[in-house]
Motif scaffolding. Structure first.
Motif, short mmCIF file in Angstrom:
data_model
loop_
_atom_site.label_atom_id
_atom_site.label_comp_id
_atom_site.label_asym_id
_atom_site.label_seq_id
_atom_site.Cartn_x
_atom_site.Cartn_y
_atom_site.Cartn_z
N GLN A 183 0.91 -1.26 0.10
CA GLN A 183 -0.02 -0.01 0.04
C GLN A 183 0.89 1.16 0.20
N ALA A 184 1.88 1.28 0.85
CA ALA A 184 2.70 2.31 0.81
C ALA A 184 3.56 2.59 -0.30
N SER A 186 2.32 2.02 -3.48
CA SER A 186 1.37 2.62 -4.31
C SER A 186 1.20 3.91 -4.23
N LEU A 187 1.08 4.18 -2.81
CA LEU A 187 0.81 5.81 -2.34
C LEU A 187 2.03 6.46 -2.65
N LEU A 188 2.99 6.01 -2.69
CA LEU A 188 4.01 6.90 -2.94
C LEU A 188 4.22 7.16 -4.57
N SER A 189 3.74 5.99 -5.11
CA SER A 189 3.92 6.32 -6.70
C SER A 189 2.93 7.16 -7.21
N GLU A 190 1.70 7.38 -6.57
CA GLU A 190 0.73 8.29 -6.86
C GLU A 190 0.84 9.60 -6.38
N LYS A 192 1.33 10.58 -3.06
CA LYS A 192 0.84 10.78 -1.69
C LYS A 192 1.94 10.37 -0.93
N VAL A 195 1.26 10.41 3.67
CA VAL A 195 0.47 9.11 3.96
C VAL A 195 1.25 8.02 3.61
N GLY A 196 1.82 7.97 2.44
CA GLY A 196 2.62 6.90 2.00
C GLY A 196 3.89 6.53 2.98
N ARG A 199 2.60 4.76 6.03
CA ARG A 199 2.52 3.29 5.96
C ARG A 199 3.84 2.82 5.84
#
Length: 683
Positions: A183-184, A186-190, A192, A195-196, A199
């Motif tokens: 999840q982390a 994925s969030l970093l790639s977006e 974010k 929050v990344g 996580r």
């Protein structure tokens, strides 16, 4: 000990009250499930196999909780050890009744580690028309065994079923820290970042707790491999060293990787590097400096990290606390303390130890051992332990073969598979073969027969050869490609050409023979022995990057493979063919090679050439793959109609009987039926 770590990472775990009924031993449940599976009692097998999975999880949980409860306490070491032993035994008896009933043999532990119950569970769920659960069980086994040939096919079949959704393909044993880490990322790639990185922090804490669990489970009964008698002090020191080695090896435990796929990168270093980049992008210089200092504990001389740390400290203008992560510091201190003991035992007690970490500082290794350790690490790297098949071993390393890009592997095929492929070569030698017994183009003293993968499958479709043998040919070549790809560290490797070739000595024409079965040459350049050059120009196959020879037999005279210098005369290495032996090497002039004359009998091998270029991929092999999937689908349809199961039955033929002697087993390898519980593969 576990206590201090849990205080740092989240608090002590309490021992729960004793259950009303102790769980059944997981190995007993597994073997009962296996017996029921063999009798096609799908519901009974499913219940026992799931019971084995849950039972093992519960058993480990009890042992972890007892280990956390029973710390070392007492005025002296002897009292502390005895007190802890008494506490552990009492705790486990309270939970389990008689702990000795729950001790697993090393072989059974390996079966659970490989996730073997899930391979059986996927079929039981399928037979009971529980497709979602079948796909999940299959995917769980696939994650642990990504190169397993049968499970690859089964996953593809499930994906073609309209009733199964993408969400069905989930890992039922995926650790929570892996979920959070994914999840982390994925969030970093977006983009974010904040929050990344939060996580990432969560997954790091979870990972360290999982590492601690792994270390704690290293204590316990050890299966003795010999009956050697030792005095008390020797036995105690050996047991303690075994525990320390087990704890050190937790760092390379496949289930303790941040990513699902296998990686040689240290998980903690990889995780911290990702956090460092995230904090840098957020301009959170204090946390970035903290992570940089933590990374330097592993690699203190890394100039890139040191330079980044100087930059962070300049931005903080002296306001930095100068700290590193306490949990990381504790992990490294304890790991190095254990390494010192292991190296001491290695030097003075003749105990072997192969350090799993690449970051171990040289100064903790005794000077007398440094050269030996360096050579062992180099040999370990050359033998490349990350091979996609458990049974395959490196027999000759590049160093032992006097080269850089050459290696010899054994056990790629077993005797039955070699025999089946030899039978295929003989059957195809009649009408329809490519050469029809013609003399070799390289020597008039031998006959040659050749067969491509596509031609073998076409002949099987027309009924000229055994369909299981032609499929085995395809799978053997694919097995060799995956081994080459893995050993040489390539992301993707394509077939350039594949050929099953047999060379037969012509009787009455061998006297006084001085020629070669195949003259010295290179596979992607034109060898010029006089100039000692190899020219990469047409008509050479310049797109070929690697070559391979997978041998099927050794019952002939002559026929050895040999490597030479560019002069085509100076021999640098020689390999004797044998069943299941695979020789892999770079296709260039640094691996000029030839084949000694076959002076009696028939020598058969699958010759393989690989390319990194997708545009030069062999089209015949792509057609062969399509044809193979098509013939399997037809077979599956017939089996489905005959059994009424509706499943696209796998290539094992399990739709008719789980115990039949089939040409191919769920592992993609044909195995003889075993009477014992100790077995290396599935059926």
């Amino acid at each position: 000990m576990r206590g201090p770590w849990l205080l740092v990472l989240g608090g002590l775990l309490a021992v729960p009250p004793a259950p009303a009924d102790p769980p059944q031993p997981p190995d007993r449940l597994f073997w009962d499930g296996f017996d029921r599976f063999s009798r096609e009692d799908w519901a009974g097998a499913q219940a026992q196999l799931w019971g084995a999975v849950r039972g093992l999880r519960e058993l480990r949980g009890i042992r972890l909780r007892c280990g956390a409860e029973c710390g070392l306490q007492g005025p002296g070491l002897e009292e502390s050890v005895l007190s802890r032993a008494e506490c552990l035994l009492g705790c486990e008896r309270l939970q389990l009744g008689e702990p000795s009933r729950y001790r697993l043999t090393r072989d059974t532990e390996r079966l659970f580690q490989r996730g073997l119950p899930y391979n059986y569970l996927q079929l039981t769920h399928y037979k009971l028309e529980e497709l979602d659960e079948a796909a999940a069980a299959a995917f769980t086994f696939y994650v642990k065994n990504p190169h397993h040939e049968q499970i690859q096919d089964d996953i593809q079949r499930y994906k073609r079923m309209e009733q199964i959704q993408e969400l069905s393909f989930r890992d039922l044993e995926q650790p929570q820290y892996q979920v959070v880490y994914t999840q982390a990322v994925s969030l970093l790639s977006e983009g974010k970042l904040r929050v990344g990185v939060r996580r990432l922090e969560e997954s790091l804490k979870m990972y360290l707790l999982a590492m601690e669990d792994c270390r704690s489970l290293c204590e316990g009964t050890r299966e003795q491999e010999s009956e050697t008698y030792r005095d008390v002090s020797e036995a105690i020191s050996q047991y303690y060293m075994d525990i320390l080695q087990c704890r050190q090896n937790c760092a390379k435990e496949p289930s303790l990787r941040m990513r699902v796929e296998h990686s040689t990168e240290d998980p903690l270093v990889s995780h911290l590097s990702l956090m460092l980049d995230a904090y840098s992008k957020l301009e959170d210089w204090e946390d970035a400096a903290e992570i940089a200092r933590s990374l330097l504990v592993f690699h203190p001389q890394n100039e890139t990290t040191r330079e980044r740390l100087r930059g962070y400290e300049e931005r903080l203008q002296g306001k930095s606390t100068g700290k590193l992560r306490e949990a990381i510091a504790l992990y490294v201190r304890r790991t190095l303390s254990e390494k010192r003991l292991l190296y001491y035992a290695m030097e003075h007690l003749n105990i072997s130890f192969l350090d799993p970490d690449s970051w171990t500082p040289e100064e903790i290794i005794p000077e007398s051992l440094r050269e030996r350790v360096r050579k062992e690490q180099e040999d370990k790297k050359q033998r490349s332990g990350i091979l996609p098949y458990e049974e395959v071993i490196v027999t000759l390393t590049p160093k032992e073969m006097n080269g850089t890009s050459r290696v010899t592997l054994d056990r790629v095929l077993n005797e039955e598979e070699c025999s089946a492929l030899m039978g295929l070569a003989q059957a195809a030698g009649g009408p329809g073969s490519g050469y029809r017994g013609r003399r070799s183009p390289h020597t008039p003293r031998e006959r040659i027969q050749g067969l491509t993968v596509l031609r073998a499958l076409q002949m099987a479709e027309s009924g000229s050869v055994d369909v299981s043998h032609s499929r085995l040919y395809y799978r053997a070549s694919e097995r060799a490609r995956l081994l080459a790809q893995s050993y040489f560290g390539m992301e993707t490797m394509h077939f350039s050409y594949t050929h099953l070739v047999c060379r037969t000595a012509i009787m009455g024409e061998q006297e006084g023979r001085a020629d070669l079965s195949h003259p010295v040459h290179a596979d992607n350049c034109l060898l010029d022995p006089e100039e000692k050059e190899c020219w990469r120009e047409p008509p050479a196959y310049v797109h070929r990057d690697y070559s391979g020879l997978l041998y099927l037999n050794d019952d002939f005279e002559g026929g050895n493979l040999f490597f030479t210098e560019l002069d085509a005369t100076t021999v640098t290495a020689e390999v004797r063919p044998s069943c299941g032996r695979l020789v892999l090497f770079g296709a260039g002039g640094d691996n000029a090679h030839g084949v000694r004359a076959v002076t009696q009998g028939t020598r058969c091998a699958i010759a393989l050439w690989f390319t990194k270029s997708a545009e030069h991929e062999e089209q015949e092999h792509s057609l062969a793959k399509d044809l193979m999937m098509g013939t399997e689908s037809q077979t599956q349809s017939k089996e489905s109609q005959s059994t009424g199961s509706g499943r696209e039955a796998s290539k094992t033929g399990r739709g008719t009987s789980a115990t039949n002697e089939d040409p191919e087993r769920p592992s993609g390898r044909r195995q003889k039926k075993r009477m014992s519980r100790k077995f290396e593969d599935e059926l």
